[in-house]
Write a protein that holds these residues in place. Structure first.
Motif, PDB file in Angstrom:
ATOM      1  N   TYR A   1       0.422   5.019  -0.991  1.00  0.00           N
ATOM      2  CA  TYR A   1      -0.492   5.329   0.103  1.00  0.00           C
ATOM      3  C   TYR A   1       0.340   6.044   1.247  1.00  0.00           C
ATOM      4  O   TYR A   1       1.684   5.683   1.461  1.00  0.00           O
TER       5      TYR A   1
ATOM      6  N   LEU B   1     -10.571  -3.178  -3.625  1.00  0.00           N
ATOM      7  CA  LEU B   1      -9.222  -3.451  -2.696  1.00  0.00           C
ATOM      8  C   LEU B   1      -9.504  -3.771  -1.306  1.00  0.00           C
ATOM      9  O   LEU B   1      -9.271  -4.757  -0.735  1.00  0.00           O
TER      10      LEU B   1
ATOM     11  N   GLN C   1      -3.316   6.397   5.634  1.00  0.00           N
ATOM     12  CA  GLN C   1      -4.378   5.994   4.504  1.00  0.00           C
ATOM     13  C   GLN C   1      -4.108   4.333   4.460  1.00  0.00           C
ATOM     14  O   GLN C   1      -5.054   3.640   4.425  1.00  0.00           O
TER      15      GLN C   1
ATOM     16  N   TYR D   1     -10.749   1.516  -5.136  1.00  0.00           N
ATOM     17  CA  TYR D   1     -10.350   1.278  -3.876  1.00  0.00           C
ATOM     18  C   TYR D   1     -11.415   0.382  -3.092  1.00  0.00           C
ATOM     19  O   TYR D   1     -11.125  -0.241  -2.092  1.00  0.00           O
TER      20      TYR D   1
ATOM     21  N   LEU E   1       0.895  -1.224   0.022  1.00  0.00           N
ATOM     22  CA  LEU E   1       0.039   0.001   0.310  1.00  0.00           C
ATOM     23  C   LEU E   1       0.829   1.437  -0.105  1.00  0.00           C
ATOM     24  O   LEU E   1       0.519   2.280  -0.657  1.00  0.00           O
TER      25      LEU E   1
ATOM     26  N   SER F   1      -6.926   1.489   5.720  1.00  0.00           N
ATOM     27  CA  SER F   1      -7.059   0.552   4.507  1.00  0.00           C
ATOM     28  C   SER F   1      -7.285  -0.922   5.263  1.00  0.00           C
ATOM     29  O   SER F   1      -7.795  -1.957   4.850  1.00  0.00           O
TER      30      SER F   1
END
Length: 475
Positions: free
Chosen positions: A299, A361, A303, A358, A293, A307
């Motif tokens: 990211y 994911l 973030q 997103y 990530l 996630s």
């Protein structure tokens, strides 16, 4: 199983929570530290490259002491040892926060490791001895979740603490949790011991402990330590030689540390081997996903941390499904199918790129969290479920050893694959960090799927003790 006094309702309700607290402390500490190493190096006026000793000291202490954890718990009682383990871990954390030199910090990590080596195996032994086998799936489902959450939350929490406060708070965070844990152990954990007093197998412990230390260093040498391959092979060969010497000796010792007779229990033998190979993918997960990530997809740490929430939440929700699913389908179908699904989901992360929505994911990570949670619960339970009380302590300690080794092996394999694919791409003139991550996830996924062949050796009736209605906890 021998008769045991029924647990009172309060004790039966609180034991899983107490064990879960200890599991979370240990699993969080295992990853929260990595983020803080550069800041710690600056504070102690050390070269960041020398800070690996802080990790190695803890890792080797745990690897050395885990084999003796079962005998220690039998000799001194689970209540006293579990309390001492949390107290030592907390005291070691305080010493770490007070450290003003690298040498003192390494010493403090050894103290912390003395507690950490006992917390997980003794906590699981408490559950194994306090509850009937019919309750094992439910309890193991609950206490497994903190062990999954710690490695996923660690990097994010560690980065936040270092940025907002200081690296000292990484260790100070353990103190209030440890205080609650010590009180809870003293208040709710029963004092359980083995039925017979056994003699400590000193020579066996030295052989097995040396094997674990040498193999662990070799695995880490492929990963974070970046040791030359020749040195890694020598360490690995020496470790395997010590391990072979131990098992040859254990075959003729009347009271070995781990008896070869454990492997006459079908579910234990399959569970131990399945744990060793299936955990390759699970062990690589906390290492690879945050890197994917942040490094490959760009990211920010915040973030990336956000996630991971679906993964952690799905892992928690999956615990309610584990028991009815295993009772309905049996361990053979659940573990074989779940291992294949785990491998497929790991490999599916090889399809992730900058164009991946997103939401998709997050859905992948959520499914991965649920399946991984189910895998840990089913593997641990099937390994221990058919052991009698006389073998429970030794078998539980060996499971902890295998879990420790396979975690190191999983991270080492992931690091070696990632480095190898990156180097291969550079040699061909194609520098693609994302491509190296994609190939690594596909490879790790295929490796994890191969463990399904081990679980396929289970009989449809294996683990049936989990479904005996006559066994219950009095409430």
């Amino acid at each position: 199983m021998p008769d045991r006094a029924p647990l009172d309702p309060v004790t039966a309700r609180w034991i899983p929570w107490v064990v879960a607290i200890a599991f979370f402390m240990q699993s969080l500490d295992g990853t929260i530290l990595n983020t803080a190493l550069p800041a710690m190096a600056r504070s102690l006026a050390e070269d960041p490259l020398r800070m690996q000793g802080v990790i190695i000291a803890y890792m080797l202490t745990v690897a050395l002491l885990i084999p003796a954890s079962g005998w220690i718990a039998d000799r001194f009682g689970t209540k006293r040892i579990f309390f001492s383990a949390i107290l030592l871990f907390s005291f070691g954390s305080l010493l770490c926060a007070m450290a003003n030199s690298l040498g003192f910090l390494i010493f403090a990590r050894v103290v912390q490791g003395l507690g950490g080596a006992l917390m997980l195996p003794v906590g699981r032994l408490v559950v194994l001895r306090a509850y009937p086998r019919s309750e094992l799936v439910r309890i193991m489902s609950f206490i497994t979740i903190p062990g999954l959450l710690g490695p996923l939350l660690g990097p994010t929490v560690g980065g936040w603490l270092v940025e907002i406060l200081s690296w000292h708070w990484i260790f100070l965070l353990n103190l209030p949790v440890g205080a609650v844990g010590c009180y809870a152990v003293w208040r709710f954990i029963p004092d359980l011991r083995g039925a017979e007093r056994t003699t400590f197998d000193g020579p066996g412990f030295l052989l097995f402990g040396a094997a674990m230390v040498l193999i662990t260093i070799a695995m880490e040498g492929l990963g974070e330590l970046h040791l030359p391959h020749l040195r890694v092979m020598l360490l690995l060969f020496a470790g395997m030689a010590c391990l072979a010497a131990y098992w040859l000796r254990a075959g003729r010792d009347p009271e070995p540390l781990f008896s070869p007779s454990l492997f006459r229990v079908r579910t234990f033998a399959i569970g131990i081997l399945g744990n060793l190979f299936a955990r390759l993918g699970s062990g690589a997960l906390p290492f690879l996903v945050p890197l994917l990530l942040q490094v490959a997809l760009g990211y920010s740490p915040a973030q990336a941390g956000m996630s991971m929430i679906p993964l952690a939440a799905a892992a928690m929700l999956a615990k309610s499904v584990a028991r009815p699913l295993i009772e309905r389908l049996g361990y053979r179908i659940v573990l074989t199918g779940n291992t294949l699904l785990l491998g497929l989901l790991l490999a599916s992360l090889g399809l992730v790129d900058e164009q991946t929505p997103y939401a998709l994911l997050l859905a992948q990570l959520a499914m991965l969290g649920a399946v991984n949670s189910m895998q840990f619960t089913a593997m641990n339970t099937v390994t221990l479920i058919d052991l009698d009380d006389a073998s429970a302590s030794s078998g539980n300690s060996l499971l902890s050893v295998v879990a420790q080794l396979s975690l190191s092996l999983g991270v080492a394999c992931a690091g070696a694959l990632l480095g190898g694919f990156t180097a291969a791409g550079s040699a061909e003139g194609v520098e693609s960090t994302l491509g190296a991550f994609q190939l690594t996830f596909v490879t790790i996924g295929v490796m994890a799927m191969l463990a399904a062949a081990i679980f396929l050796q289970l009989a449809p009736t294996d683990g049936r003790r989990a479904r005996r209605p006559e066994e219950h906890v009095e409430s």
